[in-house]
Design an enzyme around this catalytic site. Structure first.
Site, PDB file in Angstrom:
ATOM      1  N   SER A  64      -3.171  -9.013   1.734  1.00  8.98           N
ATOM      2  CA  SER A  64      -2.921  -7.754   2.441  1.00  8.98           C
ATOM      3  C   SER A  64      -2.053  -7.954   3.676  1.00  8.98           C
ATOM      4  CB  SER A  64      -4.243  -7.106   2.870  1.00  8.98           C
ATOM      5  OG  SER A  64      -4.928  -6.604   1.755  1.00  8.98           O
ATOM      6  N   HIS A 121       0.902   6.002  -0.272  1.00 15.20           N
ATOM      7  CA  HIS A 121       0.955   4.553  -0.057  1.00 15.20           C
ATOM      8  C   HIS A 121      -0.252   3.878  -0.707  1.00 15.20           C
ATOM      9  CE1 HIS A 121       1.507   0.688   1.889  1.00 15.20           C
ATOM     10  NE2 HIS A 121       0.257   0.757   2.319  1.00 15.20           N
ATOM     11  N   SER A 122      -1.406   4.470  -0.550  1.00 11.16           N
ATOM     12  CA  SER A 122      -2.641   3.962  -1.143  1.00 11.16           C
ATOM     13  C   SER A 122      -3.644   5.104  -1.173  1.00 11.16           C
ATOM     14  CB  SER A 122      -3.200   2.790  -0.322  1.00 11.16           C
ATOM     15  OG  SER A 122      -3.722   3.262   0.912  1.00 11.16           O
TER      16      SER A 122
END
Length: 430
Positions: A191, A320-321
């Site tokens: 991440s 984005h997520s």
């Protein structure tokens, strides 16, 4: 006055200096312009005071093979891919699209904690992945499901990783959608933005030293290219001439930050060029262009032992997520425009239809088949137990250090003494 012998000595020394300079790749005196003699610089002197500005220079073109209607513009650039491979690539994109949709819904139901879709970037991933050699070690950022999927990582493998169940190859020790597999030569994702970029360069340097005839490839977004790790990696690769392919997914946004607020100048390609890296900008929605550019870059990187940079333009159609709401920072007109112009899958489908490899009936049938494959994998993964909790301590070091052994023993003692407070029945073993 200087003696003739002294003048000859000076002339000889100047000749030697010029010889060294020429050997180092500097320009000679030409066209009545005096060359700058300085290490690492190729330039001529000028009496005009001009500040160089990339805004005033010619912009880099974007390479494509087919237009928005799926028509090949220049047949000589069309890659020599078999009909079987083309259909396989399209099927991978369709399955990927269905998996994204279903996994996004599962996250909203609370079955998994997090997910990231690849809407708008499916062909970028599949096309580039097909251009690498299967043994080239690849590094992803976190939106490269299509890359590892092309390499043989199954839908069940991916869903198991998102579930962190006992079939997860990473044993529940990574974020969802952060895939990795030694078998498929794909390093587990992180991440932390940009950390994988220097690693890929290091692997490339090792391949060069060992004469392995392999390159490494690394994917990252345009936002990650602003990280210090990225610039250190670019310079490292260029100076040491490492066979690595940098693939920058310029999807228009770094989470909620548009590109206009990220950088000034001619995209990301200008950055790579400034480090001395051979660079190409590619239409990331053109699967043929992505395949051709990656394959060519890969061949040249291994042959010449040098880095190559691909800036792939592919607008991010989704959030984005699952932790993001893109409607907050994207206006409706922008969204509507790109949903039509930015979806690469219909474009690829038109190309296949023109070649007689696909039709509407096949499209309908395979979509049902793809959805069924994903749902079957989900149902299987959903029933699996969680990994053995001891994996938090084991399988990290080859030999567990004493301090970690002590922590492990204390942890096990605590769990056993408070077993009623922990869901041990949900785990494979203890």
């Amino acid at each position: 006055m200087l003696k003739v012998s002294s003048l000859l000595n000076i002339a000889t020394k100047l000749k030697n200096v010029c010889s060294i300079v020429n050997m180092a790749g500097y320009r000679q005196y030409s066209q009545n312009r005096e060359a700058v003699v300085f290490p690492g610089i190729q330039s001529h002197y000028t009496e005009e005071m001009v500040f160089s500005d990339i805004q005033n220079e010619e912009k880099m073109d974007t390479f494509r093979i087919m237009n928005l209607k799926g028509k090949v513009i220049n047949k000589t650039m069309e890659p020599d891919l078999s009909n079987e491979t083309l259909v396989k690539m399209y099927k991978h994109c369709i399955i990927h699209k269905h998996m994204d949709k279903i996994m996004h819904e599962l996250q909203r139901q609370g079955r998994i904690s997090f997910y990231m879709t690849s809407r708008g970037e499916e062909v970028l991933q599949t096309g580039s992945a097909a251009g690498f050699h299967p043994e080239d070690l690849l590094f992803g950022q976190y939106r490269e499901a299509g890359v590892i999927f092309w390499r043989g990582f199954s839908v069940y493998d991916m869903i198991s990783q998102c579930y962190s169940n006992n079939s997860d190859l990473l044993k529940g020790r990574n974020m969802p959608v952060h895939y990795g597999s030694k078998e498929h030569h794909f390093v587990p994702m992180s991440s932390c933005l940009g950390t994988q970029i220097p690693h890929a360069v290091g692997v490339a340097y090792a391949n060069k030293i060992k004469n392995k005839n392999l390159c490494s490839g690394v994917y990252f977004g345009e936002g990650a290219s602003s990280e210090g790790d990225a610039h250190a990696a670019f310079n490292f690769a260029a100076v040491l001439k490492c066979p690595v392919i940098f693939i920058c997914r310029n999807n228009g946004y770094a989470i909620s930050t548009p590109t206009k607020d990220q950088y000034s100048g001619d995209g990301l390609a200008a950055r790579a060029k400034s480090y001395g890296i051979s660079t190409i900008r590619v239409d990331g929605n053109d699967i043929l262009a992505m395949y051709a550019a990656t394959k060519q870059a890969r061949e040249l990187a291994v042959k010449k032992n040098k880095p190559y940079f691909i800036e792939a333009l592919a607008y991010r159609l989704g959030d984005h997520s699952t932790s993001d709401d893109s409607t907050v920072y994207k206006n409706a007109e922008e969204q509507e425009y790109w949903l039509v112009q930015g979806d690469p899958i219909p474009r690829f489908r038109k190309y296949l239809q023109d070649k007689g490899l696909w039709d509407d009936k096949t499209e309908e049938s395979f979509n049902k088949e793809a959805k069924k494959e994903v749902l079957t994998a989900f149902k299987k993964a959903d029933k699996q137990l969680k990994p053995n909790p001891n994996f938090m301590f084991t399988d990290v070091y080859k030999e567990m250090p004493e301090r970690l052994q002590n922590q492990h023993q204390d942890w096990r003692k605590h769990i056993l003494e408070n077993a009623d407070k922990y869901p041990l029945a949900n785990h494979d073993q203890f």
